[in-house]
Design a protein around this motif. Structure first.
Motif, PDB file in Angstrom:
ATOM      1  N   ILE A 267     -11.201  -8.545 -23.936  1.00 11.11           N
ATOM      2  CA  ILE A 267      -9.954  -9.296 -23.935  1.00 11.11           C
ATOM      3  C   ILE A 267      -9.665 -10.245 -22.854  1.00 11.11           C
ATOM      4  O   ILE A 267      -9.049 -11.281 -22.993  1.00 11.11           O
ATOM      5  CB  ILE A 267      -8.797  -8.347 -24.218  1.00 11.11           C
ATOM      6  CG1 ILE A 267      -7.540  -8.985 -24.593  1.00 11.11           C
ATOM      7  CG2 ILE A 267      -8.420  -7.476 -22.685  1.00 11.11           C
ATOM      8  CD1 ILE A 267      -7.372  -9.546 -25.925  1.00 11.11           C
ATOM      9  N   VAL A 268     -10.227  -9.947 -21.397  1.00 11.28           N
ATOM     10  CA  VAL A 268     -10.093 -10.596 -20.573  1.00 11.28           C
ATOM     11  C   VAL A 268     -10.864 -12.091 -20.761  1.00 11.28           C
ATOM     12  O   VAL A 268     -10.296 -13.150 -20.503  1.00 11.28           O
ATOM     13  CB  VAL A 268     -10.782  -9.996 -19.231  1.00 11.28           C
ATOM     14  CG1 VAL A 268     -10.854 -11.056 -18.113  1.00 11.28           C
ATOM     15  CG2 VAL A 268      -9.840  -8.956 -18.808  1.00 11.28           C
ATOM     16  N   ARG A 269     -11.879 -11.907 -21.288  1.00 14.98           N
ATOM     17  CA  ARG A 269     -12.693 -13.210 -21.609  1.00 14.98           C
ATOM     18  C   ARG A 269     -11.833 -13.686 -22.739  1.00 14.98           C
ATOM     19  O   ARG A 269     -11.936 -15.208 -22.793  1.00 14.98           O
ATOM     20  CB  ARG A 269     -14.045 -12.876 -22.107  1.00 14.98           C
ATOM     21  CG  ARG A 269     -15.055 -12.156 -21.022  1.00 14.98           C
ATOM     22  CD  ARG A 269     -16.530 -12.213 -21.465  1.00 14.98           C
ATOM     23  NE  ARG A 269     -16.656 -11.541 -22.567  1.00 14.98           N
ATOM     24  CZ  ARG A 269     -16.918 -10.041 -22.564  1.00 14.98           C
ATOM     25  NH1 ARG A 269     -17.038  -9.671 -21.454  1.00 14.98           N
ATOM     26  NH2 ARG A 269     -17.148  -9.488 -23.674  1.00 14.98           N
ATOM     27  N   MET A 270     -11.275 -13.153 -23.851  1.00 10.38           N
ATOM     28  CA  MET A 270     -10.885 -13.936 -24.906  1.00 10.38           C
ATOM     29  C   MET A 270      -9.520 -14.686 -24.250  1.00 10.38           C
ATOM     30  O   MET A 270      -9.384 -15.614 -24.968  1.00 10.38           O
ATOM     31  CB  MET A 270     -10.539 -12.833 -25.942  1.00 10.38           C
ATOM     32  CG  MET A 270     -10.012 -13.424 -27.252  1.00 10.38           C
ATOM     33  SD  MET A 270      -9.183 -12.153 -28.225  1.00 10.38           S
ATOM     34  CE  MET A 270     -10.813 -11.062 -28.797  1.00 10.38           C
ATOM     35  N   LEU A 271      -8.883 -14.171 -23.528  1.00  7.27           N
ATOM     36  CA  LEU A 271      -7.685 -14.862 -22.926  1.00  7.27           C
ATOM     37  C   LEU A 271      -7.921 -15.762 -21.903  1.00  7.27           C
ATOM     38  O   LEU A 271      -6.901 -16.246 -21.438  1.00  7.27           O
ATOM     39  CB  LEU A 271      -6.542 -13.857 -22.858  1.00  7.27           C
ATOM     40  CG  LEU A 271      -6.097 -12.963 -24.171  1.00  7.27           C
ATOM     41  CD1 LEU A 271      -5.225 -12.269 -23.681  1.00  7.27           C
ATOM     42  CD2 LEU A 271      -5.630 -14.064 -25.135  1.00  7.27           C
ATOM     43  N   GLY A 272      -9.065 -15.786 -21.376  1.00  5.14           N
ATOM     44  CA  GLY A 272      -9.686 -16.770 -20.321  1.00  5.14           C
ATOM     45  C   GLY A 272      -9.052 -16.257 -19.013  1.00  5.14           C
ATOM     46  O   GLY A 272      -8.653 -17.250 -18.281  1.00  5.14           O
ATOM     47  N   TYR A 273      -8.762 -15.144 -18.895  1.00 10.57           N
ATOM     48  CA  TYR A 273      -8.543 -14.697 -17.403  1.00 10.57           C
ATOM     49  C   TYR A 273      -9.549 -14.296 -16.430  1.00 10.57           C
ATOM     50  O   TYR A 273     -10.722 -14.134 -16.954  1.00 10.57           O
ATOM     51  CB  TYR A 273      -7.416 -13.642 -17.339  1.00 10.57           C
ATOM     52  CG  TYR A 273      -6.094 -14.039 -18.048  1.00 10.57           C
ATOM     53  CD1 TYR A 273      -4.972 -14.381 -17.161  1.00 10.57           C
ATOM     54  CD2 TYR A 273      -5.699 -13.769 -19.417  1.00 10.57           C
ATOM     55  CE1 TYR A 273      -4.044 -14.603 -17.518  1.00 10.57           C
ATOM     56  CE2 TYR A 273      -4.500 -14.328 -19.840  1.00 10.57           C
ATOM     57  CZ  TYR A 273      -3.453 -14.659 -18.770  1.00 10.57           C
ATOM     58  OH  TYR A 273      -2.179 -14.837 -19.419  1.00 10.57           O
ATOM     59  N   SER A 274      -9.448 -14.274 -15.175  1.00 13.44           N
ATOM     60  CA  SER A 274     -10.554 -14.027 -14.156  1.00 13.44           C
ATOM     61  C   SER A 274     -10.901 -12.596 -14.182  1.00 13.44           C
ATOM     62  O   SER A 274     -12.071 -12.240 -14.087  1.00 13.44           O
ATOM     63  CB  SER A 274     -10.104 -14.527 -12.838  1.00 13.44           C
ATOM     64  OG  SER A 274      -9.780 -15.972 -12.906  1.00 13.44           O
ATOM     65  N   SER A 275      -9.944 -11.826 -14.273  1.00 13.39           N
ATOM     66  CA  SER A 275     -10.024 -10.097 -14.063  1.00 13.39           C
ATOM     67  C   SER A 275      -8.976  -9.552 -14.946  1.00 13.39           C
ATOM     68  O   SER A 275      -7.949  -9.911 -15.379  1.00 13.39           O
ATOM     69  CB  SER A 275      -9.938  -9.677 -12.963  1.00 13.39           C
ATOM     70  OG  SER A 275      -8.755  -9.991 -12.253  1.00 13.39           O
ATOM     71  N   ALA A 276      -9.288  -8.052 -14.864  1.00 14.13           N
ATOM     72  CA  ALA A 276      -8.332  -7.097 -15.819  1.00 14.13           C
ATOM     73  C   ALA A 276      -7.001  -7.152 -14.956  1.00 14.13           C
ATOM     74  O   ALA A 276      -5.929  -6.825 -15.529  1.00 14.13           O
ATOM     75  CB  ALA A 276      -8.946  -5.750 -15.988  1.00 14.13           C
ATOM     76  N   ALA A 277      -7.110  -7.369 -13.626  1.00 16.53           N
ATOM     77  CA  ALA A 277      -6.141  -7.346 -12.873  1.00 16.53           C
ATOM     78  C   ALA A 277      -4.926  -8.076 -13.231  1.00 16.53           C
ATOM     79  O   ALA A 277      -3.681  -8.250 -13.024  1.00 16.53           O
ATOM     80  CB  ALA A 277      -5.968  -7.369 -11.310  1.00 16.53           C
ATOM     81  N   ASP A 278      -5.384  -9.509 -13.794  1.00 21.97           N
ATOM     82  CA  ASP A 278      -4.560 -10.849 -14.173  1.00 21.97           C
ATOM     83  C   ASP A 278      -3.648 -10.256 -15.305  1.00 21.97           C
ATOM     84  O   ASP A 278      -2.570 -10.888 -15.543  1.00 21.97           O
ATOM     85  CB  ASP A 278      -5.288 -11.790 -14.290  1.00 21.97           C
ATOM     86  CG  ASP A 278      -5.981 -12.473 -13.270  1.00 21.97           C
ATOM     87  OD1 ASP A 278      -5.541 -12.109 -12.110  1.00 21.97           O
ATOM     88  OD2 ASP A 278      -7.101 -12.921 -13.436  1.00 21.97           O
TER      89      ASP A 278
END
Length: 417
Positions: free
Chosen positions: A334-345
């Motif tokens: 889901i981190v990759r799907m939504l284009g975030y750098s890490s789970a912490a975001d």
């Protein structure tokens, strides 16, 4: 050697002063007799009458004069019975015989004064020869205060004995109640001496837990049902001494402990120590709960969580764990799907924070998310289409499957996107 001294007087001759004293001996005796602070009575045992008395005796017996007192007999000055239940005249005859035989006798006597009041006396009677006959010199002393003190002591002792009996009954009842509570407690309970360590009471659950008879348990100490060392590496004896000292000081330590069954099998437990109040100041009660099943469940849960974590992270499908307010955990997909750098975001955000302000049907994302979450919590699951927005602001249409799950005792939601 001459039998005469330098003064010319022989050794067996009395001085004039001595002779004068002896010549006045009767006068001196009479003076001492009359002025004595102690009552003195001369009694003629043969005639059974009083021969003489002093003024102190008159005052003691509440007589008006010496003449009045000397007209009476011992029978007139005593109640019918003495405190021991014997007739006064019988006891008087026995005492007279003892004085005649032994020369003197000390005894207690209940006398009756002339005004009818009774007075306890301590009497010393001594036989002396006077003018060819024997008289008894009787010296009575009023012991009313002593008797009153003795009676008070007896009363206090009786009260104390009664209190001891009552307290003993209370303690026995309390001990019986305590034993009942211990025996029917749901956990294993042992009571031991904090100084010697010896078990003094064990309930049936303790017998079952350690696989030993009650008689065997009462011969053991905590060290005998523990391995040499605890999981921390410290010797069991040393660590037990610390815990017992804490309880003796008034603390109520609760700790995990490794015990040993009679078969040699070691098992984990939780122990609670309490210092028991009472006359024996060193008794400690230990409540022991077998944690074998809990440890197995914890181990199984850890394994399950590890497997879940592996599947959670390895899944190619986006997965999020959240409550009704925010994301708690997200996987890499889901981190990759939504284009975030890490789970912490993503952790800590609300589902509406990763969505446009409104969904395609015109409902606000916050309201729509709350409605779907409530449906999942009520029914156990919810499936719907959703418009998400990635980190760069692009809208992504997705299908969401919500499932209510239990994690660590909490009702949470697993969202698969």
């Amino acid at each position: 050697m001459s039998s005469e001294s330098t003064t010319g007087r022989k050794w067996n001759e009395r001085s004039d002063a001595t002779a004068a004293v002896l010549a006045n001996a009767d006068f001196m005796f009479q003076l001492l007799f009359e002025r004595s602070a102690d009552a003195i009575v001369l009694f003629d045992p043969d005639a059974g009458v009083f021969f003489d008395c002093n003024q102190a005796a008159v005052a003691l017996m509440h007589a008006t004069s010496k003449e009045q007192l000397l007209q009476l007999t011992p029978a007139d000055l005593a109640p019918q019975l003495q405190p021991d239940g014997h007739p006064s005249m019988q006891r008087a005859a026995e005492i007279t015989a003892l004085v005649q035989k032994n020369g003197s006798h000390r005894f207690e006597w209940m006398a009756r004064r002339l005004d009818g009041s009774e007075v306890p006396l301590e009497i010393l009677a001594t036989a002396i020869p006077i003018g060819g006959r024997t008289l008894h010199v009787v010296v009575p002393r009023d012991i009313t205060e002593r008797k009153r003190a003795e009676e008070e002591i007896r009363r206090l002792n009786a009260t104390l004995e009664q209190r001891v009996v009552e307290r003993t009954v209370e303690l026995l009842a309390s001990e019986a109640q305590f034993r009942t509570l211990v025996e029917h407690a749901p956990e294993a309970i042992v009571v031991f001496d904090g100084m010697t360590g010896r078990f003094e009471m064990v309930n049936e659950n303790a017998v079952q837990l350690f696989g030993r008879s009650r008689e065997e348990m009462l011969q053991l100490t905590p060290a005998d049902i523990s391995p040499p060392c605890q999981p921390s590496g410290r010797p069991s004896v040393e660590l037990a001494r610390e815990r017992i000292g804490e309880a003796m000081a008034g603390g109520k330590p609760v700790f995990e402990w490794m015990h040993v069954h009679a078969s040699g099998r070691e098992f984990p437990s939780e122990v609670r120590l309490v210092h028991l109040p009472g006359e024996r100041c060193c008794l400690i009660r230990a409540s022991i709960i077998d944690h074998t099943e809990r440890k197995r469940a914890e181990h199984a849960l850890r394994e399950s969580e590890e497997k879940f974590r592996a599947l959670f992270e390895a899944s190619s499908t986006g997965v999020m764990i959240h409550d009704e307010e925010r994301y708690l955990e997200v996987n890499s997909a889901i981190v990759r799907m939504l284009g975030y750098s890490s789970a912490a975001d993503l952790v800590g955000k609300h589902p509406s924070d990763t969505s446009p302000p409104f969904q395609p049907d015109g409902e606000s994302s916050a309201t729509s998310a709350a409605r779907h979450i409530a449906e999942c919590m009520q029914r156990g699951s919810a499936r719907f289409e959703w418009l998400s927005r990635d980190a760069r602001g692009r809208d992504l249409p997705v299908e969401v499957m919500l499932t209510r799950i239990n994690m660590g005792g909490r009702q949470l939601i697993q969202a698969v996107v």
